[in-house]
Design a protein around this motif. Structure first.
Motif, PDB file in Angstrom:
ATOM      1  N   ALA A  38       0.823  -1.207   0.000  1.00 47.35           N
ATOM      2  CA  ALA A  38       0.000   0.000   0.000  1.00 47.35           C
ATOM      3  C   ALA A  38       0.858   1.259   0.000  1.00 47.35           C
ATOM      4  O   ALA A  38       0.564   2.227  -0.712  1.00 47.35           O
ATOM      5  CB  ALA A  38      -0.944  -0.006   1.200  1.00 47.35           C
ATOM      6  N   GLY A  39       1.918   1.257   0.775  1.00 47.01           N
ATOM      7  CA  GLY A  39       2.782   2.428   0.842  1.00 47.01           C
ATOM      8  C   GLY A  39       3.411   2.769  -0.494  1.00 47.01           C
ATOM      9  O   GLY A  39       3.609   3.946  -0.828  1.00 47.01           O
ATOM     10  N   LEU A  40       3.722   1.753  -1.291  1.00 44.24           N
ATOM     11  CA  LEU A  40       4.337   1.987  -2.590  1.00 44.24           C
ATOM     12  C   LEU A  40       3.409   2.744  -3.533  1.00 44.24           C
ATOM     13  O   LEU A  40       3.856   3.465  -4.424  1.00 44.24           O
ATOM     14  CB  LEU A  40       4.737   0.655  -3.231  1.00 44.24           C
ATOM     15  N   LYS A  41       2.094   2.583  -3.354  1.00 42.47           N
ATOM     16  CA  LYS A  41       1.146   3.306  -4.198  1.00 42.47           C
ATOM     17  C   LYS A  41       1.236   4.807  -3.937  1.00 42.47           C
ATOM     18  O   LYS A  41       1.170   5.618  -4.866  1.00 42.47           O
ATOM     19  CB  LYS A  41      -0.271   2.800  -3.947  1.00 42.47           C
ATOM     20  N   VAL A  42       1.382   5.177  -2.679  1.00 44.38           N
ATOM     21  CA  VAL A  42       1.514   6.594  -2.331  1.00 44.38           C
ATOM     22  C   VAL A  42       2.832   7.142  -2.866  1.00 44.38           C
ATOM     23  O   VAL A  42       2.882   8.228  -3.468  1.00 44.38           O
ATOM     24  CB  VAL A  42       1.427   6.793  -0.809  1.00 44.38           C
ATOM     25  N   ALA A  43       3.919   6.397  -2.660  1.00 39.48           N
ATOM     26  CA  ALA A  43       5.229   6.852  -3.133  1.00 39.48           C
ATOM     27  C   ALA A  43       5.240   6.996  -4.654  1.00 39.48           C
ATOM     28  O   ALA A  43       5.891   7.903  -5.193  1.00 39.48           O
ATOM     29  CB  ALA A  43       6.310   5.873  -2.681  1.00 39.48           C
ATOM     30  N   PHE A  44       4.502   6.130  -5.348  1.00 40.33           N
ATOM     31  CA  PHE A  44       4.416   6.231  -6.805  1.00 40.33           C
ATOM     32  C   PHE A  44       3.797   7.555  -7.228  1.00 40.33           C
ATOM     33  O   PHE A  44       4.294   8.225  -8.146  1.00 40.33           O
ATOM     34  CB  PHE A  44       3.590   5.073  -7.362  1.00 40.33           C
ATOM     35  N   VAL A  45       2.721   7.958  -6.578  1.00 41.78           N
ATOM     36  CA  VAL A  45       2.076   9.233  -6.910  1.00 41.78           C
ATOM     37  C   VAL A  45       3.031  10.390  -6.638  1.00 41.78           C
ATOM     38  O   VAL A  45       3.155  11.327  -7.440  1.00 41.78           O
ATOM     39  CB  VAL A  45       0.760   9.393  -6.123  1.00 41.78           C
ATOM     40  N   LEU A  46       3.747  10.340  -5.531  1.00 44.18           N
ATOM     41  CA  LEU A  46       4.679  11.415  -5.194  1.00 44.18           C
ATOM     42  C   LEU A  46       5.821  11.496  -6.193  1.00 44.18           C
ATOM     43  O   LEU A  46       6.280  12.593  -6.544  1.00 44.18           O
ATOM     44  CB  LEU A  46       5.229  11.199  -3.783  1.00 44.18           C
ATOM     45  N   LEU A  47       6.307  10.336  -6.663  1.00 39.88           N
ATOM     46  CA  LEU A  47       7.397  10.334  -7.631  1.00 39.88           C
ATOM     47  C   LEU A  47       6.928  10.765  -9.020  1.00 39.88           C
ATOM     48  O   LEU A  47       7.647  11.456  -9.746  1.00 39.88           O
ATOM     49  CB  LEU A  47       8.012   8.929  -7.716  1.00 39.88           C
ATOM     50  N   SER A  48       5.727  10.352  -9.384  1.00 39.33           N
ATOM     51  CA  SER A  48       5.242  10.630 -10.733  1.00 39.33           C
ATOM     52  C   SER A  48       4.719  12.056 -10.875  1.00 39.33           C
ATOM     53  O   SER A  48       4.825  12.655 -11.954  1.00 39.33           O
ATOM     54  CB  SER A  48       4.140   9.636 -11.101  1.00 39.33           C
ATOM     55  N   TRP A  49       4.142  12.586  -9.816  1.00 46.73           N
ATOM     56  CA  TRP A  49       3.617  13.950  -9.811  1.00 46.73           C
ATOM     57  C   TRP A  49       4.107  14.654  -8.544  1.00 46.73           C
ATOM     58  O   TRP A  49       3.347  14.818  -7.575  1.00 46.73           O
ATOM     59  CB  TRP A  49       2.093  13.934  -9.856  1.00 46.73           C
ATOM     60  N   PRO A  50       5.373  15.056  -8.491  1.00 46.32           N
ATOM     61  CA  PRO A  50       5.933  15.636  -7.257  1.00 46.32           C
ATOM     62  C   PRO A  50       5.142  16.814  -6.719  1.00 46.32           C
ATOM     63  O   PRO A  50       5.144  17.057  -5.502  1.00 46.32           O
ATOM     64  CB  PRO A  50       7.348  16.066  -7.691  1.00 46.32           C
TER      65      PRO A  50
END
Length: 346
Positions: free
Chosen positions: A144-156
């Motif tokens: 689940a945490g990786l989903k949040v980190a993905f959004v932060l990396l893809s759309w800082p």
């Protein structure tokens, strides 16, 4: 990376690295270890009995498959040294092919520089489990945490959203979004500014995220494997794919970033199985690996102009494939794609 207390444990014993250092001592090496950041767990200065020396950027892996060996990131400042409880022959072959040195706790090793050449294979994994230390932010790199980190990396820019908005974009609970933000802030990947939260050390976070993705999140996204006798249709089918709710990923998406790449497979991220595409293009379900991979889309951020997934996910897919050819594609787009190069500059 480790907290101060964890670094004390890391340097003084009770860890995979402590066991590896003992193995290096048995091989006649003197070593000096210091904590480090910037994508490595420590810097290890090795000196051979003959006086040859090298400084390595150490990456400690609690688990290392052949696929993960393909995805190991090579830090720019030092040559990489991978250490792990056990390194299988296939994983070792991948590391050697990439010129990455390694040592495991059984004593399997490959070290090569100047007049030093150590190549030990075939030693069995220790039967006594080693004490483990948990790196800071480990829950943020769960499924689940990786989903949040993905959004932060893809759309800082979305780092400044409210927690509720970030949770909705990531498809996770509010509590998960709070936990990830707290842990990434503690790890130095997020910071507070006058304009709200900001992303920091984006390149390092991408390295950690793409490796964890291949273990914790990627495998859970599979919807089905299909085989197609002809894949020539997809580059001219943007409207059809959009209508079916499908976004292109993997090496097919990489070829949209770098037209010189010639993909041999098609990865599609969808919210549900696209029966119209399957029927129209005669996709046949494959018992094992096919050349069309259907995966579940796990984020809720619309990009009206895009018909491929964000390049952060393209990069992670290439590394997770375990295919050295795709790994090379990943390295290439890492230095040419605007989104990825911006992350490396943060």
């Amino acid at each position: 990376m480790f907290s101060d207390r964890e670094h004390v444990d890391f340097l003084n014993g009770g860890s995979v690295l402590a066991a590896v250092r003992r193995r290096l001592g048995e091989l006649g090496f003197r070593d000096e270890l210091e904590p480090a950041a910037d994508g490595v767990d420590a810097v290890l200065h090795l000196t051979s009995g003959g006086g040859a020396s090298r400084s390595y950027g150490v990456q400690v892996k609690q688990r290392l498959t052949a696929e993960l060996a393909t995805a190991v990131h090579i830090p720019p400042a030092y040559p990489a040294l991978v250490v792990a409880p056990s390194i299988s022959d296939p994983a070792a072959d991948r590391l050697r092919a990439r010129g990455i040195d390694y040592v495991d706790t059984a004593g399997n090793a490959r070290l090569a520089w100047d007049d030093v050449l150590i190549d030990i294979r075939g030693r069995r994994k220790p039967t006594v489990p080693l004490a483990r230390t948990a790196p800071r932010g480990s829950r943020a790199f769960g499924k689940a945490g990786l989903k949040v980190a993905f959004v932060l990396l893809s759309w800082p820019e979305m780092a400044s959203l409210t927690l509720r908005e970030l949770a909705a974009a990531s498809g996770v609970s509010l509590g998960t979004a709070q936990m990830v933000v707290d842990e990434l802030t503690a790890g130095g990947y997020l910071y507070e500014s006058a304009g709200g939260r900001r992303l920091a050390r984006g390149g390092e976070l991408l390295n950690r995220w793409s490796e964890a993705y291949s273990i914790a999140l990627g495998p859970s996204l599979a919807l089905g494997e299909f085989s197609a006798g002809d894949l020539s249709w997809w580059p001219d089918s943007e409207h059809e794919l959009r209508t079916a709710g499908a976004l292109v990923g993997g090496e097919a998406a990489a070829s949209l970033i770098d037209p010189h790449l010639r993909p041999s497979s098609l990865t599609l991220y969808v919210e549900e199985t696209p029966l119209s595409l399957i029927g129209r293009h005669r996709l046949v379900r494959a018992e094992e690996d096919g050349n069309v991979h259907l995966r579940r889309r796990f984020w809720q951020v619309p990009e009206e102009t895009a018909w491929s997934v964000p390049s952060t996910l393209v990069y992670a897919d290439l590394l997770a494939s375990g295919d050295p050819r795709q790994r090379e594609h990943g390295d290439r787009i890492r230095t040419s794609d605007d989104r990825l190069t911006r992350l490396d500059r943060t």
